[in-house]
Design an enzyme around this catalytic site. Structure first.
Site, PDB file in Angstrom:
ATOM      1  N   LYS A  30     148.735  19.522  -5.536  1.00  0.00           N
ATOM      2  CA  LYS A  30     149.053  19.375  -6.959  1.00  0.00           C
ATOM      3  C   LYS A  30     148.809  20.713  -7.654  1.00  0.00           C
ATOM      4  O   LYS A  30     147.731  21.311  -7.505  1.00  0.00           O
ATOM      5  CB  LYS A  30     148.129  18.298  -7.532  1.00  0.00           C
TER       6      LYS A  30
HETATM    7  O1  G3P Z   1     145.962  12.153 -12.989  1.00  0.00           O
HETATM    8  C1  G3P Z   1     146.357  12.632 -14.215  1.00  0.00           C
HETATM    9  C2  G3P Z   1     146.391  11.643 -15.355  1.00  0.00           C
HETATM   10  O2  G3P Z   1     146.791  10.395 -14.942  1.00  0.00           O
HETATM   11  C3  G3P Z   1     145.268  11.709 -16.318  1.00  0.00           C
HETATM   12  O3  G3P Z   1     145.215  10.638 -17.226  1.00  0.00           O
HETATM   13  O4  G3P Z   1     144.081   9.296 -18.948  1.00  0.00           O
HETATM   14  O5  G3P Z   1     143.143  11.551 -18.304  1.00  0.00           O
HETATM   15  O6  G3P Z   1     145.251  11.363 -19.623  1.00  0.00           O
HETATM   16  P1  G3P Z   1     144.369  10.725 -18.583  1.00  0.00           P
END
Ligand code: G3P
Length: 217
Positions: free
Chosen positions: A83
């Site tokens: 990633k």
């Molecule tokens: O893996 C990346 C993503 O899903 C992060 O989510 O909730 O931290 O914006 P969030």
């Protein structure tokens, strides 16, 4: 739509995998930090639980650093997806990884143009962050719809991996918008099966069943 689990917690991954709900896993530096574990150990363990793609994120921001870290991560298991963030260096690294046969998830995507660039560079997955756009009063679902349209217009095979999913409603919306994958936190996956009418229906059926005095076994 495929379900990836957005976590580095092995216990949760194992449990959801046994329920047939894990097509893959995504992690990021924050999730690794939350697990309190060494990135290489945890990624190896996740890969041993699920045969699906497991995203492991580089921490470097320069091209050479991304390549060096990505090579280490890719060697941890056959199903590792490297990633990288959506920057010019990340796009350059994407092109190199593609040439080396390493799968890439380009993350932190917040615009259709960024998604177009990632597809042109050869990304396996593009990760638009729905919830973080909604947080600042922009439309995360509209972004998924626009990327779907652009990728279909030009037959890009980069998969749209809807990320930053915060609610069951987000899951429905990205499925309707044509996302190939949704990466979902475990708490949200568990909520997907819940419906108050299912619960009250079970209650009613059980009450009537008891009244029959029957037993199936
Ligand atoms: O893996 C990346 C993503 O899903 C992060 O989510 O909730 O931290 O914006 P969030």
């Amino acid at each position: 739509m495929k379900f990836f689990v957005d976590t580095a917690e092995i216990k949760d991954i194992r449990e959801l995998h046994e329920a047939g709900l894990v097509d893959g896993v995504t992690t990021n530096p924050s999730l690794i930090a939350k697990s309190g574990r060494d990135i290489k150990e945890v990624i190896k363990e996740i890969c041993s639980v699920t045969p699906g793609p497991v995203s492991a994120e580089v921490a470097a921001l320069d091209y050479e650093g991304m390549i060096a870290e990505g090579e280490v991560l890719a060697k941890l298991a056959d199903n590792v997806v490297v990633k990288v963030p959506l920057t010019l260096n990340g796009l350059k690294a994407t092109k190199t990884f593609k040439e080396r046969g390493i799968k890439i998830n380009v993350t932190l995507c917040f615009s259709a143009n960024q998604a177009l660039l990632a597809a042109k560079a050869g990304a396996t997955y593009i990760s638009p962050f729905l919830g973080r756009l909604d947080d600042i009063n922009l439309d995360g679902v509209e972004l998924i719809e626009n990327i779907r349209q652009i990728y279909d217009n030009y037959n890009f095979d980069t998969e749209i991996l809807a990320a930053s999913i915060r609610s069951p409603n987000h899951v429905t919306q990205v499925a309707l918008a044509g996302a190939d994958v949704a990466t979902i936190p475990t708490a949200v996956i568990r909520k997907l099966a819940d419906h108050p009418l299912t619960n009250s229906g079970i209650e009613g059926f059980l009450k009537d069943w008891k009244g029959t005095g029957q037993s199936i076994l």
